[in-house]
Design a protein around this motif. Structure first.
Motif, PDB file in Angstrom:
ATOM      1  N   THR A  70       0.859  -1.182   0.000  1.00 52.62           N
ATOM      2  CA  THR A  70       0.000   0.000   0.000  1.00 52.62           C
ATOM      3  C   THR A  70       0.895   1.231   0.000  1.00 52.62           C
ATOM      4  OG1 THR A  70      -1.739  -1.149   1.210  1.00 52.62           O
ATOM      5  CG2 THR A  70      -1.780   1.252   1.282  1.00 52.62           C
ATOM      6  N   LEU A  71       0.715   2.104  -0.998  1.00 54.00           N
ATOM      7  CA  LEU A  71       1.521   3.313  -1.115  1.00 54.00           C
ATOM      8  C   LEU A  71       0.849   4.507  -0.444  1.00 54.00           C
ATOM      9  CD1 LEU A  71       2.605   2.996  -4.851  1.00 54.00           C
ATOM     10  CD2 LEU A  71       3.845   2.245  -2.809  1.00 54.00           C
ATOM     11  N   PHE A  72      -0.484   4.520  -0.457  1.00 54.55           N
ATOM     12  CA  PHE A  72      -1.203   5.678   0.041  1.00 54.55           C
ATOM     13  C   PHE A  72      -2.608   5.223   0.469  1.00 54.55           C
ATOM     14  CE2 PHE A  72      -4.208   9.154  -0.902  1.00 54.55           C
ATOM     15  CZ  PHE A  72      -3.694  10.133  -0.077  1.00 54.55           C
ATOM     16  N   GLU A  73      -3.103   5.800   1.594  1.00 55.69           N
ATOM     17  CA  GLU A  73      -4.459   5.480   2.043  1.00 55.69           C
ATOM     18  C   GLU A  73      -5.034   6.668   2.793  1.00 55.69           C
ATOM     19  OE1 GLU A  73      -6.612   1.684   4.025  1.00 55.69           O
ATOM     20  OE2 GLU A  73      -4.885   2.425   5.128  1.00 55.69           O
ATOM     21  N   THR A  74      -6.256   7.043   2.446  1.00 57.11           N
ATOM     22  CA  THR A  74      -6.934   8.123   3.172  1.00 57.11           C
ATOM     23  C   THR A  74      -7.717   7.513   4.337  1.00 57.11           C
ATOM     24  OG1 THR A  74      -8.905   8.003   1.776  1.00 57.11           O
ATOM     25  CG2 THR A  74      -7.159   9.535   1.091  1.00 57.11           C
ATOM     26  N   LYS A  75      -8.054   8.345   5.310  1.00 58.67           N
ATOM     27  CA  LYS A  75      -8.818   7.910   6.482  1.00 58.67           C
ATOM     28  C   LYS A  75     -10.068   8.788   6.595  1.00 58.67           C
ATOM     29  CE  LYS A  75      -5.741   5.021   8.225  1.00 58.67           C
ATOM     30  NZ  LYS A  75      -5.936   3.604   8.193  1.00 58.67           N
ATOM     31  N   PRO A  76     -11.184   8.213   7.084  1.00 66.34           N
ATOM     32  CA  PRO A  76     -12.371   9.052   7.283  1.00 66.34           C
ATOM     33  C   PRO A  76     -12.197   9.940   8.515  1.00 66.34           C
ATOM     34  CG  PRO A  76     -12.817   6.800   7.952  1.00 66.34           C
ATOM     35  CD  PRO A  76     -11.438   6.809   7.361  1.00 66.34           C
TER      36      PRO A  76
END
Length: 177
Positions: A70-76
């Motif tokens: 995983t290179l990038f992940e947004t969070k709520p």
């Protein structure tokens, strides 16, 4: 002892001791001892219950992956959520690159008042589960009884679970030849 007698820990239930004239002698004895054992539990009847509720707020979570990395992940913006929709879109030509698009729906914990019947059923269920925790896995449930009692101006669920279980312990006599 005979079938139906009440016994306590330490009672001899099967014995190889045989009376003969004015003396006793030891012989082999074998058997299985099963007994009805009662397990009790009590639980206060609650006035309210805490429960998880989905709200109307949703946010999109995006994840960029190359293979298993995983290179990038947004969070709520909210701490508690349920993923209600998920799709994966391939975005790369040379490497196995994917964008995961997830929809997160917010969950909030709310306290809700219970009506009398619902509160009693909840307390009876909790008391039953507590009583069942003590029952051995290999036991057979014979009976379950639950009632609501009032003590000190509070209501309590009281449950008795009766289980049939093996309670015997084996002791070997010394071999005297």
């Amino acid at each position: 002892v005979k079938v139906g007698d009440r016994v306590r820990a330490g009672n001899v239930l099967i014995s190889g001791t045989v009376p003969w004239n004015d003396t006793y002698f030891e012989t082999w004895a074998d058997g299985v001892v099963r007994c009805a054992v009662c397990y009790e539990a009590e639980c206060e009847v609650p006035a309210t219950v805490r429960e998880a509720v989905l709200t109307d707020r949703t946010e999109t979570i995006r994840t960029l992956r190359v293979g298993r990395w995983t290179l990038f992940e947004t969070k709520p913006a909210f701490d508690l959520y349920r993923l209600t929709e998920e799709r994966t879109v391939p975005v790369g030509d040379r490497f196995p690159t994917f964008c995961d698009v997830l929809t997160a729906t917010e969950i909030v914990i709310r306290e809700r008042a219970l009506d009398a019947e619902e509160a009693e059923q909840l307390a009876l269920t909790q008391a039953r589960e507590t009583a069942l925790e003590g029952v051995p896995k290999d036991a057979s449930i014979l009976n379950q009884y639950g009632t609501i009692r009032t003590r000190d101006q509070k209501a309590y669920a009281y449950v008795i679970v009766t289980a049939e279980e093996t309670i015997g312990r084996t002791e070997e006599y010394p071999n005297d030849g």
